[in-house]
Write an enzyme that holds these catalytic residues in place. Structure first.
Site, PDB file in Angstrom:
ATOM      1  CG  ASP A  77      -1.857   1.175   1.254  1.00 45.43           C
ATOM      2  OD1 ASP A  77      -2.421   1.497   0.187  1.00 45.43           O
ATOM      3  OD2 ASP A  77      -2.016   1.791   2.317  1.00 45.43           O
ATOM      4  CG  ASP A 134      -1.094   3.308   5.950  1.00 46.58           C
ATOM      5  OD1 ASP A 134      -1.252   4.021   4.954  1.00 46.58           O
ATOM      6  OD2 ASP A 134      -1.247   3.716   7.118  1.00 46.58           O
ATOM      7  CD  GLU A 169      -4.415   1.897  -2.851  1.00 44.95           C
ATOM      8  OE1 GLU A 169      -4.177   3.114  -2.827  1.00 44.95           O
ATOM      9  OE2 GLU A 169      -4.929   1.271  -1.903  1.00 44.95           O
TER      10      GLU A 169
END
Length: 216
Positions: A7, A141, A68
């Site tokens: 992430d 996160d 991501e």
């Protein structure tokens, strides 16, 4: 299948490793956050992110890296930092020859919770349940990184089948593999480049016409 989920972020870059296959219970091997000080120089922060991700790759040797996909935000500074950290993760994986997959936040949320509009708390709760953890990983996160890894494990088989079908379709449509091509004439021979096709006649007694006019 062992996947490192990333992430991306400059201040906090979530990382998590999940192992398993679609349709069976998954196992979390590790989860954490790579942090950089907000007051440090950009170059130093990017080096710190690279070193952190490299350490995770060294320790867990994943077969895939799921990152991501960066999406538009109103805060340009935030999206730039996210894009830079994302590029670092992809660079580290590519340097080792590890395949990289990009998943949008909506794809990850839909895969883990069933809704592409799920809140972070819902994602964390489902990650906790799917990986049989005692509590949701902190900060968010870290949970998002695990969700990315889970999403890729579940979506990879379908993506591979789709890619194989597309590749097979392209091979079947390649020149020389789709069968005998249609020809413009009954003889099966196409006219030479620049040559005119034979004129149509309404009867056997009709004289042919030249390009300059009628024949004598």
């Amino acid at each position: 299948m062992r996947v490192l989920g990333v992430d991306p972020g400059l201040t906090r870059c979530g990382v998590g490793v999940v192992e398993g296959v679609a349709g069976r219970p998954l196992t979390m091997l590790g989860v954490g956050v790579v942090r950089t000080p907000a007051d440090a120089e950009l170059g130093d922060r990017l080096v710190a992110v690279e070193q952190g991700i490299e350490a995770w790759l060294d320790e867990y040797s994943p077969g895939y890296v799921a990152v991501e996909r960066v999406f538009a935000q109103h805060n340009v500074r935030t999206v730039m930092g996210t894009a830079q950290a994302s590029a670092i993760a992809m660079l580290c994986a590519a340097r080792r020859g590890i395949p990289v997959a990009l998943h949008t936040p909506s794809e990850v949320k839909a895969a883990v919770t069933g809704s592409g509009r799920a809140e972070k708390a819902q994602v964390g709760a489902m990650v906790t349940r799917l990986l049989r953890l005692d509590a949701p990983p902190k900060p968010a996160d870290a949970a998002d990184a695990l969700a990315l890894a889970i999403c890729h494990i579940w979506r990879a088989p379908a993506q591979n089948r789709l890619q194989q079908a597309v590749a097979a379709h392209r091979r079947s449509g390649a020149p020389g593999t789709s069968g005998t091509p249609r020809t413009p004439g009954a003889s099966g021979t196409a006219p030479a480049p620049g040559a005119s096709a034979a004129p149509r006649t309404s009867g056997a007694s009709r004289a042919p016409r030249t390009l300059k006019g009628r024949t004598a």
